[in-house]
Structure formats: C-alpha cells, structure tokens
Design a protein around this motif. Structure first.
Motif, PDB file in Angstrom:
ATOM      1  N   GLU A  50       0.789  -1.375   0.118  1.00  8.29           N
ATOM      2  CA  GLU A  50       0.086   0.064   0.008  1.00  8.29           C
ATOM      3  C   GLU A  50       0.802   1.366   0.038  1.00  8.29           C
ATOM      4  O   GLU A  50       0.331   2.623  -0.192  1.00  8.29           O
ATOM      5  CB  GLU A  50      -0.873   0.137   1.296  1.00  8.29           C
ATOM      6  CG  GLU A  50      -1.819  -1.073   1.564  1.00  8.29           C
ATOM      7  CD  GLU A  50      -1.132  -2.370   2.112  1.00  8.29           C
ATOM      8  OE1 GLU A  50      -0.051  -2.018   2.787  1.00  8.29           O
ATOM      9  OE2 GLU A  50      -1.717  -3.301   2.358  1.00  8.29           O
ATOM     10  N   GLN A 109      -7.895  -0.177   3.377  1.00  8.75           N
ATOM     11  CA  GLN A 109      -6.922   0.456   2.702  1.00  8.75           C
ATOM     12  C   GLN A 109      -6.235   1.640   3.117  1.00  8.75           C
ATOM     13  O   GLN A 109      -4.963   2.071   3.068  1.00  8.75           O
ATOM     14  CB  GLN A 109      -7.073   0.587   1.102  1.00  8.75           C
ATOM     15  CG  GLN A 109      -7.199  -0.915   0.470  1.00  8.75           C
ATOM     16  CD  GLN A 109      -7.438  -1.128  -0.974  1.00  8.75           C
ATOM     17  OE1 GLN A 109      -8.069   0.111  -1.436  1.00  8.75           O
ATOM     18  NE2 GLN A 109      -7.267  -1.977  -1.665  1.00  8.75           N
ATOM     19  N   LYS A 150      -2.530   2.096   4.317  1.00  8.88           N
ATOM     20  CA  LYS A 150      -1.590   3.128   3.947  1.00  8.88           C
ATOM     21  C   LYS A 150      -0.792   3.975   4.655  1.00  8.88           C
ATOM     22  O   LYS A 150       0.152   4.346   4.744  1.00  8.88           O
ATOM     23  CB  LYS A 150      -2.485   3.969   2.937  1.00  8.88           C
ATOM     24  CG  LYS A 150      -1.775   4.753   1.444  1.00  8.88           C
ATOM     25  CD  LYS A 150      -2.793   5.424   0.738  1.00  8.88           C
ATOM     26  CE  LYS A 150      -2.163   5.717  -0.561  1.00  8.88           C
ATOM     27  NZ  LYS A 150      -3.041   6.275  -1.329  1.00  8.88           N
TER      28      LYS A 150
END
Lengths: 306, 417
Positions: free
Chosen positions: A128, B25, B29
């Motif tokens: 990510e 996500q 991140k």
C-alpha cells in the motif's frame, strides 16, 4: 564444469588458460590483503620482505609494531608492565583512544540506522506504500552520492546549526554515519522481507496477539538475519569512514581510519600495517558472521541452503 | 418485503463493502507511511538539507555585498557599462573605510580574489589607506593604486555586489566575464576544471572497462561451478569487499612503492635493473590499479547474480546445432548476461566518478579526480563556494547516472553479498 568430450583441442587449451586467468584474478583480489599480514611482523622499518624474513629466520620477525600501537602516546611507555602500565595504555595511548572513539561512534550510529532502517523497510515492503519508488531512491541515495559531497554539505550544515555547541559529544558524527549506514539496512531488510509470508502475522493476530506481540514474536525473528547483516554493514561503513570525520570531527573525535589517514599521509610506518592486519582480522570475523546468517536465513525461509 | 430486501441488499452491501475496503486500505496506507516517515524525516534533515545548503552556497556569497553597501547601492542604480564616476569612487572610499573599522577588508578582498588573482592585498592595503583619502575620489583612489581603475575589477565588483551569483559555476566550467560583462573562456593556462571533469569521466570509464574485463570471467566461473565450490571461492571476492578501504589502499602502497614488494621481486628475479624501477604509484597508474581492485567486487556480485540462474542448456543447444563455442558464447550466453553487465558497469562507474580517498592517497599529482579538487577548495584554498559549485556539478552527473540505474536495473535489485 568439466571439459565436454566433444571439445576440440583448442577448446581444451582455452579451458585451462581460462582457469589460470581466473586464478590470477583471484590472486589480484586477495593477495594485496594477505600480504600485509606477514609484513606487519617485519623487524625492520621496511615495507618489503627482508632476506631474513624470506629465510624464515625468527629474528627477522617481531611484534614491535604491535607494541608501538600500545605505547605510542603513552606517558611512560618504559615503566614496568604491570597494572599501572596497562592503565596508562587505556588512558593515553593514541591508537587505543581512537579505537574507543571508533567503537562509540560505530555502535551508536549502527543502533540508530538499524532501528530507523528496519521500521522503514517494514513500511516500504507493504504494497500500500505510496510513492514507494521515489522514497526508496531518496533513502538509498546516501550510498550513491559521492562521500565528498555529503561531507561538504554536512560541513556547511553543522557549522550553520553550530552542532558542536549543543554539548552532546559525537552527535554530528553519529548522525552522519547513521545516514551513511541506513541504505545498507534498508537493502538487507527488504531483501529478507521479499517472500515474507504475511499469513503468519495474520495467524498470530487471529489468535489474539497484539500488534506489538506479533512484531516481536513473529516478524522480528524472521527478519533478524537481515537486520543483523544490515547492522554489520552499517557498522563497517562507520568503522571505515574517513572523509566525513576529516571534515566535521572535533579534535577529540578522531577515529581509527582518521589516524590511519594521518599515518599514511605523513610518515607511513609499519605500525600502519599492524593496524591494517588487525582490521583484516576484524573483517574476516564480520564476513564469517554475515555468511553464517545468510545461510541460516535461507534455511529458515526454505530456500535451498547455499 | 423479503424479496425487496434481497434485491437491494447486494447493492447496499456492495457500497458498504466498498467504503469499508477504502477505509481499510486507507488505514493500511497510513500505517505504511507512518512506518517510513521517521526515517524519511531523518534523511531529509541529515542528508537532503545539508546538500541543499551546499547548493545554496554555490550560488550565494555575500562576502562582498554584505560588507560594501554603498558601492552595492551605486551598482544597483547605474546600469551595466557605466564608467565608474566620482560617486562610485566616493562609495568605494566610504566602504573601504567601513571595512577597515569592521575588519572585513580581508573577507571582501577574498571574494574578489576568487575571480582576479592578487586582489586581496589591494583591498586590505586600500582599507588601511582609506583614512587619508581626500576628494575628488575619482583621482585619489587610483592614485593610491592604479589597479583600482581596472575595468575588469569594476566588472567583477559589479557581479559580486549581488549576493546571488552564477560566477562560481562559470568558474567551474572554465568561463569568466570580461570587462564588458560577456562570458568568455579563461586563458589557456588557467583552465583546469573542464579538463579534470573529462579526465574523471575518462578514468572512471577505463576503470569500469577493466573491472568488466577482470570481473566477467570470474563471475562466469563462480556461476558455473557447483554451489559448494563457488561459495568457497566467493569468499575471495567478499573478503576484499568487507576489508577497510584504507587497508586496501595501504596494501597497494606497500606493493607498488619504488622499494615495495613488486619492484623488489622484479629486481631480485632480474627482470628489472635496480636503477630502473617502475613508477607505479603516486601517479595515474597507481590510482587505476588500486581503484580497479577496490571496485571489482561491485562488478562481480551483480554479474554473478545474473549469471547464476542462466541454464547451461541454451549454450548446449546452440553447440548441438553446430555453433562453435565462440559463436555460442557471443550469440547465446552473452546476451543473457547483458542486464548484469549493465548493473555492474553502472554501479562501478557511479562509485568511481565520486572517488576521493584512493586518488588522494596513491594518486600523486596526475592521478587526482574531481573529488580531490573539491576537497582542495574546502580545506586548502578555502574557496567554499567554488567547492560547492564543483560538488553540485558532480552531484548532477551522479544523479543522472543514478536515475539511469534505477530505470535500467531498479534500486530494488541492488544486492549486497
């Protein structure tokens, strides 16, 4: 790689010529390092083998240069060698002093580089992570940018912020050497994280382990070999670094390479060879450690043992 | 009702799922960024900021402008090409007097001295005599020393009256401004930098080629031997890699000296006459030999990691189809190793271009590279802006190579040992 049976005579000749050439290149690589070991035991102040040494006459050899490493800078080198003499060595001998500095700077910069580098490598190896490529390039750049440029920049920067007046000894050197060591930690730790099985951390978490526990009990043992070899690289980088020391170190912060630099530039004496020999032994030990770790890591991760 | 719910739920669920996914996500991140942030901050402070400051210094030098305010104001009012008039000389006299009081004449003179040699003393002695100057200054100042009327000097002072200047970059490229402000090349004998840049590139190229010639066969041997044997031989490559740079440089000094091991062996075996010893050190040869030795592992390791996975079947197939061993090597094996050649050559070249320690110790006069000149300006001539400008040019070259390396090889593929 034996000669195949269908090889022509010319190829057979080439096969042996090739082996000889490779042997010569290996000799080129290793001979300069090994040759200083016997030379450091020279009884005469020369940099070449004396006839006595070639005849293996014991009087041609001596440990006087090693002795000089201890006595150089001492207050009373001729005193009887008892407890007080060794205390004098520890306090005043020039080479012992710079060795202490080298170890202090090396250990602290390695700790800093390893902790920061490992944490960052964990982040960088996540899919990510945004701007991964650019950030990686920035973090590796201290290894690529010529050392003279880094040293010049640090010289301006440290004199602008007056880091010497902050009262923390070795601070400038430790920060600079940590910066130089970080790329190595990043490279080795990300290498061990390639092929890291993330289901292990998920399994631990599903069994109720806190994120901290997952890190210390599952992740860290697996990336340990990478961390240690990265730390060793960082330590060697600091231990061998001379240009930054030359530019920014104070008079009390001189390190082994700096002292060698002086010795080489001013009056090169076989005492330098004695130091060099000790450093070669140190690097052999470090290399052996890294190799053992690499094999262990490969075995742990199931890659065929090298 | 149940039917309706069944109809709508996948859409609601889909939207909720999307949102939940985006949230997760985002969290992942953030976590990744948080892990990298401390180190990034550290590198920005201890590495990027210092280099930024160095770049700033390469275009900024207020040694003149900060200490000569009146003259700087005159330059700002009068366009380029104006002959120095009474007001200009009066400003000069005022500033010299002030420089005398503040003890800054040396700083001012040093700044101008960078561009015209021998002018530092002009300023220090001028400041000493400034007390006695009487108007009209346009006459009394040149009377003190006729060099003050030199149009070249006035041109340089005009450039220096602004703290921001490109003149160090011009000097680093062997250029200068003439009395009319045009950019021209410096005189033949004083052009050193461009030649040295090219010499650095040329020597780095030569060292890279030598490393490739020596490294290729060794890497090939290591890659084709059984693992047990090649790991053993690999130690011979890795030990130099782990040994201190200074140790390796010292051992070359020991080996290559006029009274060193190689020369003594050659004399003892009768190959050389005693009065005819080879000069292999403190010159270009010494730099090249020692640097090839030091950088060779950086060539062998990338080559090895590319060669190891190459299966021998392709070469065998080529042989069985009638290729000679040379053709099989050239047309089948060599193309497969090109990525390794690229990686090793670029790495060695990048490292060689910025090398400092080895040339400084074994290079003598002829074996110096651009880094050594940067160190000279930092430590001996104390022209720090010049050092910064040279370093900036070197940095630009290295960064281009680094970018190329990242594009062609990828930093991720950088391996150690």
């Amino acid at each position: 790689m034996a000669v195949p049976i269908y090889a022509s005579p010319l190829e057979r000749v080439w096969y042996y010529v090739y082996r000889v050439l490779c042997a010569l290149i290996f000799l080129f690589l290793i001979a300069p390092i090994l040759i200083i070991i016997p030379l450091s035991f020279n009884a005469e102040p020369y940099f070449t083998f004396t006839s006595k040494m070639l005849a293996l006459d014991p009087t041609g050899y001596s440990g006087r240069w090693y002795d000089m490493l201890l006595t150089f800078g001492m207050q009373d080198p001729d005193a009887p060698r008892g407890w007080a003499w060794w205390a004098d060595v520890w306090e005043n001998a020039r080479w012992v002093g710079v060795a202490k500095n080298s170890v202090i700077v090396g250990v602290f910069s390695t700790l800093l580089a390893t902790v920061l580098g490992t944490v960052a490598a964990l982040g960088l190896s996540r899919p990510e992570m945004p701007f991964r490529r650019v950030i990686m390039a920035v973090l590796i750049s201290p290894m690529i940018v010529p050392i003279i440029i880094t040293a010049t920049g640090l010289f301006f920067f440290y004199s602008a912020i007056r880091i010497g007046d902050w009262g923390i000894p070795y601070l400038g050197l430790v920060l600079a050497h940590a910066t130089l060591g970080i790329p190595f930690v990043i490279i080795t730790v990300t290498a061990t994280l390639v092929g890291f099985d993330h289901s292990l951390t998920r399994a631990a978490a599903s069994l109720g382990a806190s994120p901290r526990r997952v890190f210390f009990k599952v992740v860290m043992p697996l990336i340990m070999p990478g961390m240690i070899s990265g730390a060793l690289f960082a330590f060697v980088t600091s231990f061998d670094e001379v240009v930054v020391v030359l530019f920014i170190a104070g008079p009390d912060e001189q390190t082994i390479p700096r002292q060698m630099w002086n010795g080489i530039r001013e009056s090169i004496s076989p005492a330098i060879l004695a130091v060099a020999t000790i450093l070669v032994v140190v690097s052999i030990l470090l290399l052996a450690t890294v190799e053992l770790l690499r094999r262990r890591s490969e075995r742990l991760r199931g890659v065929s043992a090298g | 009702m149940t039917e309706q719910a069944a109809d709508r739920s996948p859409e609601i669920g889909g939207r909720a799922l999307k949102r939940a996914m985006a949230k997760a996500q985002g969290r992942a991140k953030r976590r990744a960024v948080l892990l990298v942030a401390p180190l990034l901050l550290f590198i920005l402070i201890t590495f990027v900021a210092p280099i930024g400051q160095m770049l700033f210094r390469s275009v900024h030098n207020d040694g003149f402008s900060a200490n000569m305010p009146a003259l700087a104001a005159w330059f700002a009012e009068n366009p380029e090409g104006t002959m120095p008039d009474e007001a200009a000389y009066a400003a000069l006299a005022t500033d010299l007097k002030m420089a005398r009081e503040n003890k800054t004449a040396g700083t001012v003179g040093t700044r101008i001295n960078y561009e015209i040699g021998g002018t530092r003393s002009l300023f220090t002695s001028g400041a000493r005599k400034a007390e006695d100057l009487k108007p009209p200054f346009a006459r009394s100042v040149p009377e003190m020393d006729e060099d003050w009327a030199d149009p070249q000097l006035w041109q340089v002072m005009r450039t220096a009256s602004s703290a921001y200047t490109a003149s160090f970059y011009l000097a680093a490229l062997d250029l200068t401004r003439d009395a009319d402000g045009h950019i021209v090349g410096v005189e033949e004998g004083r052009a050193v930098y461009v030649g040295l840049f090219f010499k650095t590139l040329w020597m780095s190229g030569l060292i890279t080629v030598l490393c490739l010639i020596l490294g290729y066969p060794v890497a090939h041997l290591l890659a084709t031997l059984p693992l047990a044997k090649s790991n053993l031989l690999m130690i011979l490559v890795l030990l130099p890699f782990w040994t201190s740079l200074l140790v390796r440089t010292t051992s070359w000094m020991v080996l290559l000296q006029e009274q060193g091991v190689i020369n003594n062996t050659l004399v003892a075996t009768g190959v050389l006459q005693d009065d005819n010893r080879l000069a292999m050190i403190y010159n270009q040869t010494g730099t090249i030999i020692a640097m090839v030795h030091i950088l060779l592992p950086f060539m062998i390791l990338p080559l090895y990691s590319v060669m190891r996975p190459i299966k021998p079947h392709y070469v065998r197939a080529a042989r069985s189809l009638g290729a000679t061993s040379w053709t099989a090597f050239r047309r089948v094996y060599l193309p497969q190793t090109v990525p390794g050649i690229g990686a090793g050559a670029l790495l060695v070249f990048i490292l060689a271009v910025g090398y400092y320690i080895t040339p400084a110790l074994v290079g003598g006069a002829s074996g110096q590279l651009i880094s050594n000149l940067i160190a000279y300006h930092m430590q001996d001539s104390l022209n720090w802006s010049m050092a910064a400008a040279l370093a900036a040019i070197l940095l630009a070259a290295v960064l281009v190579l680094y970018w190329l390396y990242d594009r062609l090889v990828g930093i991720d593929n950088l391996k150690l040992g």
